[in-house]
Write a protein that holds these residues in place. Structure first.
Motif, PDB file in Angstrom:
ATOM      1  N   SER A   1       1.304  -1.096   0.214  1.00 14.61           N
ATOM      2  CA  SER A   1      -0.043   0.484  -0.216  1.00 14.61           C
ATOM      3  C   SER A   1       1.036   1.339  -0.227  1.00 14.61           C
ATOM      4  CB  SER A   1      -0.925  -0.334   0.997  1.00 14.61           C
ATOM      5  OG  SER A   1       0.037   0.154   2.264  1.00 14.61           O
ATOM      6  N   SER A   2       0.213   1.872  -0.798  1.00 15.67           N
ATOM      7  CA  SER A   2       0.793   3.496  -0.691  1.00 15.67           C
ATOM      8  C   SER A   2      -0.052   4.561  -0.572  1.00 15.67           C
ATOM      9  CB  SER A   2       1.626   4.055  -1.566  1.00 15.67           C
ATOM     10  OG  SER A   2       1.036   3.536  -2.996  1.00 15.67           O
ATOM     11  N   PRO A   3       0.408   6.203   0.480  1.00 16.06           N
ATOM     12  CA  PRO A   3      -0.808   6.393   0.509  1.00 16.06           C
ATOM     13  C   PRO A   3      -1.234   7.773  -0.991  1.00 16.06           C
ATOM     14  CG  PRO A   3       1.153   7.762   2.211  1.00 16.06           C
ATOM     15  CD  PRO A   3       1.606   6.158   1.099  1.00 16.06           C
ATOM     16  N   LEU A   4      -0.111   8.066  -1.256  1.00 17.05           N
ATOM     17  CA  LEU A   4       0.015   9.158  -2.483  1.00 17.05           C
ATOM     18  C   LEU A   4       0.887   8.095  -3.533  1.00 17.05           C
ATOM     19  CD1 LEU A   4       0.867  12.576  -0.418  1.00 17.05           C
ATOM     20  CD2 LEU A   4      -1.756  11.626  -1.452  1.00 17.05           C
ATOM     21  N   PRO A   5       0.043   8.388  -4.870  1.00 17.97           N
ATOM     22  CA  PRO A   5      -1.508   7.864  -5.027  1.00 17.97           C
ATOM     23  C   PRO A   5      -1.751   7.044  -4.122  1.00 17.97           C
ATOM     24  CG  PRO A   5      -0.425   7.268  -6.672  1.00 17.97           C
ATOM     25  CD  PRO A   5       1.122   7.762  -6.614  1.00 17.97           C
ATOM     26  N   PRO A   6      -3.162   7.164  -4.211  1.00 16.00           N
ATOM     27  CA  PRO A   6      -3.526   5.607  -2.752  1.00 16.00           C
ATOM     28  C   PRO A   6      -3.418   4.256  -3.696  1.00 16.00           C
ATOM     29  CG  PRO A   6      -5.015   7.515  -3.552  1.00 16.00           C
ATOM     30  CD  PRO A   6      -3.922   8.272  -4.041  1.00 16.00           C
ATOM     31  N   ARG A   7      -2.707   3.983  -2.992  1.00 11.73           N
ATOM     32  CA  ARG A   7      -2.329   2.462  -3.639  1.00 11.73           C
ATOM     33  C   ARG A   7      -3.080   0.897  -2.661  1.00 11.73           C
ATOM     34  NH1 ARG A   7      -2.632   1.512  -8.956  1.00 11.73           N
ATOM     35  NH2 ARG A   7      -1.854  -0.581  -9.005  1.00 11.73           N
ATOM     36  N   PRO A   8      -3.207  -0.122  -2.894  1.00 12.66           N
ATOM     37  CA  PRO A   8      -3.524  -0.569  -4.252  1.00 12.66           C
ATOM     38  C   PRO A   8      -5.292  -0.270  -4.415  1.00 12.66           C
ATOM     39  CG  PRO A   8      -3.557  -2.702  -2.905  1.00 12.66           C
ATOM     40  CD  PRO A   8      -2.959  -1.229  -2.295  1.00 12.66           C
ATOM     41  N   PRO A   9      -5.178  -0.199  -5.449  1.00 12.72           N
ATOM     42  CA  PRO A   9      -7.021  -0.263  -5.660  1.00 12.72           C
ATOM     43  C   PRO A   9      -7.629  -1.073  -5.861  1.00 12.72           C
ATOM     44  CG  PRO A   9      -5.716  -0.509  -8.332  1.00 12.72           C
ATOM     45  CD  PRO A   9      -4.807  -0.244  -7.133  1.00 12.72           C
ATOM     46  N   ALA A  10      -8.990  -1.148  -5.882  1.00 13.18           N
ATOM     47  CA  ALA A  10      -9.609  -3.213  -6.156  1.00 13.18           C
ATOM     48  C   ALA A  10     -10.241  -3.424  -7.454  1.00 13.18           C
ATOM     49  CB  ALA A  10     -11.056  -3.481  -4.652  1.00 13.18           C
ATOM     50  N   SER A  11     -10.512  -4.738  -7.349  1.00 18.55           N
ATOM     51  CA  SER A  11     -11.560  -4.729  -8.761  1.00 18.55           C
ATOM     52  C   SER A  11     -12.655  -5.834  -8.865  1.00 18.55           C
ATOM     53  CB  SER A  11     -10.157  -6.131  -9.550  1.00 18.55           C
ATOM     54  OG  SER A  11     -10.073  -6.987 -10.387  1.00 18.55           O
ATOM     55  N   ARG A  12     -12.772  -6.029 -10.052  1.00 16.92           N
ATOM     56  CA  ARG A  12     -14.348  -5.835 -10.528  1.00 16.92           C
ATOM     57  C   ARG A  12     -14.763  -7.596 -10.171  1.00 16.92           C
ATOM     58  NH1 ARG A  12     -18.339  -6.824 -14.994  1.00 16.92           N
ATOM     59  NH2 ARG A  12     -16.443  -6.312 -16.192  1.00 16.92           N
ATOM     60  N   CYS A  13     -15.547  -8.392  -9.624  1.00 13.52           N
ATOM     61  CA  CYS A  13     -16.109  -9.343  -9.592  1.00 13.52           C
ATOM     62  C   CYS A  13     -16.617  -9.980 -10.555  1.00 13.52           C
ATOM     63  CB  CYS A  13     -16.538  -9.868  -8.281  1.00 13.52           C
ATOM     64  SG  CYS A  13     -17.497 -11.498  -8.525  1.00 13.52           S
ATOM     65  N   VAL A  14     -15.698  -9.810 -12.060  1.00 15.97           N
ATOM     66  CA  VAL A  14     -16.509 -10.878 -13.384  1.00 15.97           C
ATOM     67  C   VAL A  14     -17.013 -11.988 -13.554  1.00 15.97           C
ATOM     68  CG1 VAL A  14     -15.839 -11.160 -15.665  1.00 15.97           C
ATOM     69  CG2 VAL A  14     -13.827  -9.659 -13.658  1.00 15.97           C
ATOM     70  N   LEU A  15     -18.219 -12.081 -13.437  1.00 12.70           N
ATOM     71  CA  LEU A  15     -19.207 -13.084 -13.847  1.00 12.70           C
ATOM     72  C   LEU A  15     -18.953 -13.843 -14.778  1.00 12.70           C
ATOM     73  CD1 LEU A  15     -21.960 -14.287 -13.405  1.00 12.70           C
ATOM     74  CD2 LEU A  15     -23.004 -12.992 -15.752  1.00 12.70           C
ATOM     75  N   SER A  16     -18.677 -15.774 -14.663  1.00 10.52           N
ATOM     76  CA  SER A  16     -18.558 -16.451 -15.335  1.00 10.52           C
ATOM     77  C   SER A  16     -19.094 -17.324 -15.179  1.00 10.52           C
ATOM     78  CB  SER A  16     -17.025 -16.613 -15.374  1.00 10.52           C
ATOM     79  OG  SER A  16     -16.449 -17.057 -13.807  1.00 10.52           O
ATOM     80  N   ASP A  17     -18.521 -18.731 -15.741  1.00 12.69           N
ATOM     81  CA  ASP A  17     -19.574 -20.021 -15.063  1.00 12.69           C
ATOM     82  C   ASP A  17     -18.638 -20.398 -14.104  1.00 12.69           C
ATOM     83  OD1 ASP A  17     -16.561 -20.377 -16.431  1.00 12.69           O
ATOM     84  OD2 ASP A  17     -17.523 -22.141 -17.428  1.00 12.69           O
ATOM     85  N   THR A  18     -17.654 -19.797 -13.101  1.00 11.97           N
ATOM     86  CA  THR A  18     -16.825 -20.008 -12.105  1.00 11.97           C
ATOM     87  C   THR A  18     -16.856 -18.860 -11.409  1.00 11.97           C
ATOM     88  OG1 THR A  18     -14.530 -19.664 -12.965  1.00 11.97           O
ATOM     89  CG2 THR A  18     -15.175 -21.494 -12.792  1.00 11.97           C
ATOM     90  N   ARG A  19     -17.451 -17.940 -11.210  1.00 13.04           N
ATOM     91  CA  ARG A  19     -17.653 -17.247 -10.486  1.00 13.04           C
ATOM     92  C   ARG A  19     -18.946 -15.880 -10.347  1.00 13.04           C
ATOM     93  NH1 ARG A  19     -12.390 -13.322  -9.644  1.00 13.04           N
ATOM     94  NH2 ARG A  19     -11.907 -14.824  -8.515  1.00 13.04           N
ATOM     95  N   THR A  20     -19.432 -15.702  -9.720  1.00 13.18           N
ATOM     96  CA  THR A  20     -20.784 -14.752  -9.610  1.00 13.18           C
ATOM     97  C   THR A  20     -21.215 -13.616  -8.171  1.00 13.18           C
ATOM     98  OG1 THR A  20     -22.605 -14.766  -9.975  1.00 13.18           O
ATOM     99  CG2 THR A  20     -21.719 -16.374  -7.975  1.00 13.18           C
ATOM    100  N   PRO A  21     -21.193 -12.533  -9.054  1.00  8.51           N
ATOM    101  CA  PRO A  21     -20.856 -10.804  -8.451  1.00  8.51           C
ATOM    102  C   PRO A  21     -22.532 -11.117  -7.088  1.00  8.51           C
ATOM    103  CG  PRO A  21     -21.613 -10.731  -9.848  1.00  8.51           C
ATOM    104  CD  PRO A  21     -21.134 -11.788 -10.139  1.00  8.51           C
ATOM    105  N   VAL A  22     -23.443 -12.312  -8.343  1.00  8.52           N
ATOM    106  CA  VAL A  22     -24.558 -12.262  -7.290  1.00  8.52           C
ATOM    107  C   VAL A  22     -24.843 -13.406  -6.037  1.00  8.52           C
ATOM    108  CG1 VAL A  22     -27.022 -13.044  -7.797  1.00  8.52           C
ATOM    109  CG2 VAL A  22     -24.996 -12.421  -9.938  1.00  8.52           C
ATOM    110  N   LYS A  23     -25.127 -13.340  -4.887  1.00 10.33           N
ATOM    111  CA  LYS A  23     -25.002 -13.680  -4.026  1.00 10.33           C
ATOM    112  C   LYS A  23     -26.217 -15.148  -4.302  1.00 10.33           C
ATOM    113  CE  LYS A  23     -26.764 -13.627   1.032  1.00 10.33           C
ATOM    114  NZ  LYS A  23     -27.181 -12.570   2.533  1.00 10.33           N
ATOM    115  N   PRO A  24     -25.682 -15.994  -3.940  1.00 13.87           N
ATOM    116  CA  PRO A  24     -25.922 -17.556  -3.800  1.00 13.87           C
ATOM    117  C   PRO A  24     -27.400 -17.669  -3.207  1.00 13.87           C
ATOM    118  CG  PRO A  24     -23.495 -17.684  -3.637  1.00 13.87           C
ATOM    119  CD  PRO A  24     -23.869 -16.647  -3.280  1.00 13.87           C
TER     120      PRO A  24
END
Length: 379
Positions: free
Chosen positions: A352-375
């Motif tokens: 982590s670093s304050p300037l610039p603030p890092r690290p960022p977070a990533s999207r949960c990408v929908l696939s047949d092995t992953r879901t952002p939808v609560k089961p």
């Protein structure tokens, strides 16, 4: 879609769930699909398995025209999933019904046409009870020389007395995932702070082989499928209660609770014979991870060429389904670790670093092995 560069890999993007039909000795068409009586999207997956340098790999086949024919006259067209190539879905609300028959028909982008036999819908009795037991050596490798911890899930079922019944059990596991992207010798650049979209930017000041992992911007679940051939015929238990049938071996990936769905399929005699033949052949060569001597052809054929081998069996199965909350208590041992089990390493977050603030977070990408939808059933 997430505009990831070649250096960015979402977890499981290179990991296909094991399917018994994929380890083959030739270039063959593989079809994975069925009609069930559950209130869910009915799906058919079409791919091609090929062997390169002694190893098999599968590629999805997009652009096919796929349909299911009910009772020989009603045609239900399927549409290709926008995000998962080679996956075709029936309209919302379509489901199988006892007493009906179902046939799969499709044509590939090159014009080749295929069809299955018409399959009757077979009803499955309900699952009376599900319970689990922890086994520190619950899962063995093919040679039975290495063992890993697992929760063994058992079911009790009342077998109907009025008919012959054939069963197959499989399972789906949902695990909470906190890591949604990885960059090899680079860093993740977030392009949308709300969605977590972004890409990997190369950084040659980092050492060769360095991988940074990035957390999910929102809740995310990884999906595992059980592809074991867990079959049963009621030859000696017709009308009796099936007690303590092992239905799933769930790897001990994480100490936290997880959700498991146990599915009990009612198979036709033809479907049972197909899977039983595959089970027998793979056991002969040492296990499901080994290459069968030859492709095992199911009930799908090339309309213009009966000699083309097509792997897979399109079935119409009644399904008894139970979602079981696996608390993972009383294990007494350390879990494998989700990241370690998949990639043989622990997560390595970018410092982590304050300037610039890092690290960022990533999207949960929908696939047949992953879901952002609560089961459904997640607590």
């Amino acid at each position: 879609m997430l505009p990831f560069g070649s250096l960015l890999f979402t977890l499981f993007s290179c990991i296909d769930p094991y399917d018994p039909g994929l380890k083959l000795t030739a270039n063959v068409l593989v079809v994975d699909g069925s009609v069930t009586d559950l209130p869910e999207r009915q799906k058919v997956k079409i791919s091609r398995s090929q062997v390169y340098s002694g190893r098999s790999a599968t590629a999805p086949l997009p652009g096919a025209r796929v349909e299911i024919v009910v009772n020989g006259n009603t045609v239900i067209p399927l549409t290709e999933n926008r995000e998962i190539r080679g996956l075709y879905e029936a309209p919302e609300g379509f489901r199988g019904q006892a007493g009906n028959s179902y046939q799969l028909r499709f044509s590939l982008a090159d014009g080749q046409r295929y069809e299955s036999t018409a399959e009757p819908m077979v009803v499955a009795p309900r699952i009376e009870k599900v319970y689990d037991k922890f086994d520190a050596k619950g899962i063995a490798n093919a040679e039975k020389t290495v063992f890993s911890p697992a929760h063994l899930l058992y079911v009790d079922v009342q077998d109907p007395a009025s008919e012959r019944n054939f069963y197959r059990w499989n399972w789906t596991l949902w695990e909470s995932q906190v890591w949604c992207a990885s960059c090899e010798r680079g860093i993740f650049i977030q392009t949308n702070a709300f969605t977590g979209d972004g890409f990997c930017q190369s950084d040659r000041t980092l050492p060769v082989g360095n991988v940074f992992d990035y957390t999910c911007i929102s809740p995310c679940w990884d999906i595992f499928q059980g592809y074991e051939l867990n079959l049963f015929a009621d030859n000696f238990s017709n009308g009796k209660t099936i007690v303590g049938r092992l239905a799933a071996k769930i790897p001990y990936y994480q100490a936290q609770s997880a959700l498991v769905e146990i599915r009990q399929q009612g198979l036709s005699a033809g479907a049972y014979q197909y899977y039983r033949l595959f089970e027998t052949q793979t056991q002969t060569v040492g296990g499901l991870a080994d290459t069968p001597p030859a492709p095992i052809v199911g009930n799908i054929r090339n309309v213009a060429n009966d000699q083309e081998p097509v792997v897979g069996y399109f079935s119409a199965s009644g399904v008894a389904s139970v979602r079981y909350w696996l608390t993972r208590q009383n294990t007494g041992t350390v879990p494998i670790g989700l990241m370690y089990a998949l990639f043989g390493r622990n997560a390595n977050p970018e410092p982590s670093s304050p300037l610039p603030p890092r690290p960022p977070a990533s999207r949960c990408v929908l696939s047949d092995t992953r879901t952002p939808v609560k089961p459904a059933g997640w607590r």
